[in-house]
Design a protein around this motif. Structure first.
Motif, PDB file in Angstrom:
ATOM      1  N   ALA A 127      28.867  65.250  41.029  1.00 58.94           N
ATOM      2  CA  ALA A 127      28.965  64.578  42.328  1.00 58.94           C
ATOM      3  C   ALA A 127      29.091  63.070  42.166  1.00 58.94           C
ATOM      4  O   ALA A 127      29.819  62.406  42.910  1.00 58.94           O
ATOM      5  N   VAL A 128      28.379  62.509  41.199  1.00 55.70           N
ATOM      6  CA  VAL A 128      28.418  61.068  40.969  1.00 55.70           C
ATOM      7  C   VAL A 128      29.492  60.694  39.953  1.00 55.70           C
ATOM      8  O   VAL A 128      30.185  59.682  40.106  1.00 55.70           O
ATOM      9  N   PHE A 129      29.655  61.519  38.925  1.00 59.47           N
ATOM     10  CA  PHE A 129      30.612  61.220  37.860  1.00 59.47           C
ATOM     11  C   PHE A 129      31.776  62.204  37.973  1.00 59.47           C
ATOM     12  O   PHE A 129      31.729  63.323  37.469  1.00 59.47           O
ATOM     13  N   SER A 130      32.827  61.773  38.633  1.00 59.67           N
ATOM     14  CA  SER A 130      33.923  62.647  39.061  1.00 59.67           C
ATOM     15  C   SER A 130      35.049  62.717  38.041  1.00 59.67           C
ATOM     16  O   SER A 130      35.390  61.727  37.393  1.00 59.67           O
ATOM     17  N   ASN A 131      35.660  63.892  37.969  1.00 59.61           N
ATOM     18  CA  ASN A 131      36.806  64.089  37.084  1.00 59.61           C
ATOM     19  C   ASN A 131      38.115  63.640  37.730  1.00 59.61           C
ATOM     20  O   ASN A 131      39.180  63.774  37.143  1.00 59.61           O
ATOM     21  N   SER A 132      38.045  63.104  38.942  1.00 64.62           N
ATOM     22  CA  SER A 132      39.262  62.701  39.652  1.00 64.62           C
ATOM     23  C   SER A 132      40.012  61.584  38.938  1.00 64.62           C
ATOM     24  O   SER A 132      41.188  61.332  39.229  1.00 64.62           O
ATOM     25  N   VAL A 133      39.367  60.925  37.981  1.00 61.66           N
ATOM     26  CA  VAL A 133      40.026  59.862  37.222  1.00 61.66           C
ATOM     27  C   VAL A 133      41.237  60.394  36.467  1.00 61.66           C
ATOM     28  O   VAL A 133      42.152  59.647  36.124  1.00 61.66           O
TER      29      VAL A 133
ATOM     30  N   ILE B 272      42.994  71.748  38.618  1.00 67.22           N
ATOM     31  CA  ILE B 272      41.536  71.736  38.709  1.00 67.22           C
ATOM     32  C   ILE B 272      40.897  70.642  37.868  1.00 67.22           C
ATOM     33  O   ILE B 272      39.742  70.301  38.086  1.00 67.22           O
ATOM     34  N   LEU B 273      41.641  70.067  36.926  1.00 73.05           N
ATOM     35  CA  LEU B 273      41.074  69.003  36.102  1.00 73.05           C
ATOM     36  C   LEU B 273      40.669  67.788  36.931  1.00 73.05           C
ATOM     37  O   LEU B 273      39.747  67.068  36.573  1.00 73.05           O
ATOM     38  N   GLU B 274      41.377  67.528  38.024  1.00 71.18           N
ATOM     39  CA  GLU B 274      41.068  66.333  38.826  1.00 71.18           C
ATOM     40  C   GLU B 274      40.314  66.674  40.108  1.00 71.18           C
ATOM     41  O   GLU B 274      40.144  65.813  40.976  1.00 71.18           O
TER      42      GLU B 274
ATOM     43  N   TYR C 236      36.839  60.950  30.366  1.00 66.96           N
ATOM     44  CA  TYR C 236      36.551  59.881  31.314  1.00 66.96           C
ATOM     45  C   TYR C 236      36.028  60.467  32.627  1.00 66.96           C
ATOM     46  O   TYR C 236      36.378  61.585  33.002  1.00 66.96           O
ATOM     47  N   ARG C 237      35.216  59.681  33.340  1.00 65.12           N
ATOM     48  CA  ARG C 237      34.735  60.057  34.664  1.00 65.12           C
ATOM     49  C   ARG C 237      34.764  58.838  35.585  1.00 65.12           C
ATOM     50  O   ARG C 237      34.458  57.721  35.152  1.00 65.12           O
ATOM     51  N   MET C 238      35.103  59.070  36.849  1.00 60.12           N
ATOM     52  CA  MET C 238      35.066  58.024  37.868  1.00 60.12           C
ATOM     53  C   MET C 238      33.688  58.027  38.531  1.00 60.12           C
ATOM     54  O   MET C 238      33.170  59.100  38.880  1.00 60.12           O
ATOM     55  N   VAL C 239      33.080  56.862  38.689  1.00 65.63           N
ATOM     56  CA  VAL C 239      31.760  56.752  39.319  1.00 65.63           C
ATOM     57  C   VAL C 239      31.955  56.685  40.834  1.00 65.63           C
ATOM     58  O   VAL C 239      32.639  55.797  41.351  1.00 65.63           O
ATOM     59  N   MET C 240      31.356  57.642  41.554  1.00 70.10           N
ATOM     60  CA  MET C 240      31.625  57.807  42.987  1.00 70.10           C
ATOM     61  C   MET C 240      30.639  57.063  43.887  1.00 70.10           C
ATOM     62  O   MET C 240      30.853  56.961  45.093  1.00 70.10           O
TER      63      MET C 240
ATOM     64  N   ALA D  72      33.557  52.302  39.055  1.00 66.60           N
ATOM     65  CA  ALA D  72      33.605  52.076  37.614  1.00 66.60           C
ATOM     66  C   ALA D  72      34.024  53.372  36.895  1.00 66.60           C
ATOM     67  O   ALA D  72      34.117  54.441  37.506  1.00 66.60           O
ATOM     68  N   VAL D  73      34.274  53.276  35.597  1.00 66.19           N
ATOM     69  CA  VAL D  73      34.682  54.426  34.792  1.00 66.19           C
ATOM     70  C   VAL D  73      33.709  54.606  33.635  1.00 66.19           C
ATOM     71  O   VAL D  73      33.321  53.627  32.979  1.00 66.19           O
TER      72      VAL D  73
END
Length: 412
Positions: A72-78, A92-94, A301-305, A319-320
């Motif tokens: 939820a906080v560290f997203s794979n959408s990056v 599904i990766l993103e 990598y993960r995007m910080v949500m 952040a990433v």
């Protein structure tokens, strides 16, 4: 591996990186900055969505696992690529829960362990291995990396999807060159290759809608998407295509490299190879240790949500995180002698296939491919060993993707 890394300016000397990673981890489990920056390496943007954002690097097992647990906080959408239609180009990766969960359920049943040991083995893996063993057996030497490891997963995946040999090779080449960050591939070439990818997959889907067969595309056509709050529906052609592209490239490339790493580990540790020859129940342990020792995809990598705190660092939304699965697998706080390959070490979970929401979809199929592949080699070539007249194999590739340079062997 090496040529691909050179083409995108991403080449590193793999064997020289780990001592520097250990030194960085000693400074703390989480460090501010890109890993490349911390190592003094040239900048390489792996994901377009990560460009220009502040980065934090995570290197300990405990911290990497904590981040992977918190989708939820560290997203794979990056990992995605922005496009005008808003289409999930990486499938599904993103995606994140609950959307990720809904889409994953449409394909996961085909990748569970009973299916890997049943449908995948009977439909593809065993027959492909038998053919490759017979072909290699005509000679006394082989390069297992290209003659064997590269072919088993690529043939397995393409056969399972429903593509024939020539069509499968054309599709794989086009897909790699439609997404490549290689400096030798122009935008026009990427667009042309993307059209080949779409026409190949959409053409296959259209044929299977008319005449279903026992393959992955036909299976996906029958599945229903159960999105929370919505009526169940069939997958669209483009949703099926996203699944197909993911399993084709991820299943073919990562399994190939990891099988090569497992064989490299055994061939360069003759006493452990002898133990596996004598007791085939050790094959699974040998494979798991190779995953810990050198996972082929060691960084994600993960995007910080949202604004958050991670091991003493205040990390802002947007952040990433660079998650070091490879460094986590060699964390001395978890493993003694972490840089050594030792299939007899106490069994502990490693992070080579990830953890949590985005744990590798195809890990069961990969394990079966590698296990069956190693067993078949030992069955047919009991004197298998590295070719002393050839160049010694070594680990190579980019920071985020690594494999063995080659596996020249004597078969008899």
């Amino acid at each position: 591996m090496r040529r691909e890394a050179e083409a995108i300016g991403n080449l590193v000397e793999v064997a020289e990186i780990m001592p520097r990673i250990h030194a960085l981890r000693d400074e703390g489990p989480v460090l501010k900055g890109r890993l490349r920056e911390l190592l003094g390496l040239p900048l390489h943007e792996r994901h377009a969505r990560a460009a220009g954002r502040p980065h934090w690097t995570v290197l300990s097992f405990e911290a990497v696992e904590a981040a992977l647990r918190n989708a939820a906080v560290f997203s794979n959408s990056v990992q995605g690529h922005d496009n005008p239609a808003g289409e999930k180009t990486m499938g599904i990766l993103e995606m994140d829960p609950p959307v990720h969960r809904a889409y994953r359920r449409t394909i996961q049943p085909r990748f569970n362990m009973p299916e890997a040991m049943g449908w995948w083995r009977e439909h593809t893996i065993d027959t492909i291995i038998e053919r490759l063993i017979a072909r290699m057996g005509r000679g006394d030497r082989a390069d297992l990396n290209l003659d064997y490891c590269a072919r088993i997963p690529v043939y397995t995946i393409t056969t399972a999807i429903g593509l024939d040999g020539d069509e499968a090779l054309r599709f794989r080449h086009a897909y790699l060159n439609s997404t490549s960050s290689s400096r030798t591939v122009t935008m026009e070439q990427r667009q042309a290759n993307a059209k080949i990818v779409e026409s190949t997959v959409l053409g296959l889907i259209a044929r299977r809608r008319q005449e279903p067969k026992d393959d992955l595309v036909s299976f996906l056509i029958t599945m229903k998407l159960l999105m929370p709050g919505e009526e169940p529906r069939a997958l669209t052609d483009r949703e099926i295509m996203a699944h197909v592209k993911l399993v084709m490239v991820a299943g073919g490339g990562t399994s190939w490299r990891q099988m090569g790493i497992a064989l490299y580990a055994l061939l360069t540790h003759p006493e452990q190879l002898a133990a596996v020859r004598a007791d085939r129940s050790l094959v699974d342990d040998a494979v798991e240790e190779s995953l810990r020792w050198y996972p082929t995809a060691p960084y994600f990598y993960r995007m910080v949500m949202e604004d958050t705190e991670l091991y003493g660092h205040a990390i802002p939304k947007g952040a990433v995180l660079e998650l070091g699965l490879g460094p986590a697998n060699r964390d001395p706080a978890r493993w003694e002698r972490p840089d050594e390959y030792d299939l007899f070490r106490p069994k502990k979970t490693n992070l080579a296939f990830g953890f949590g929401t985005h744990r590798c979809l195809g890990m069961n199929v990969a394990r079966v491919e590698i296990n069956r592949g190693i067993n078949a080699l030992l069955d047919h070539f009991p004197n298998l060993r590295l070719d002393p007249e050839a160049r010694a194999p070594f680990m190579t590739g980019g920071l985020e993707q690594q494999g063995v340079s080659g596996l020249p062997v004597l078969l008899r």
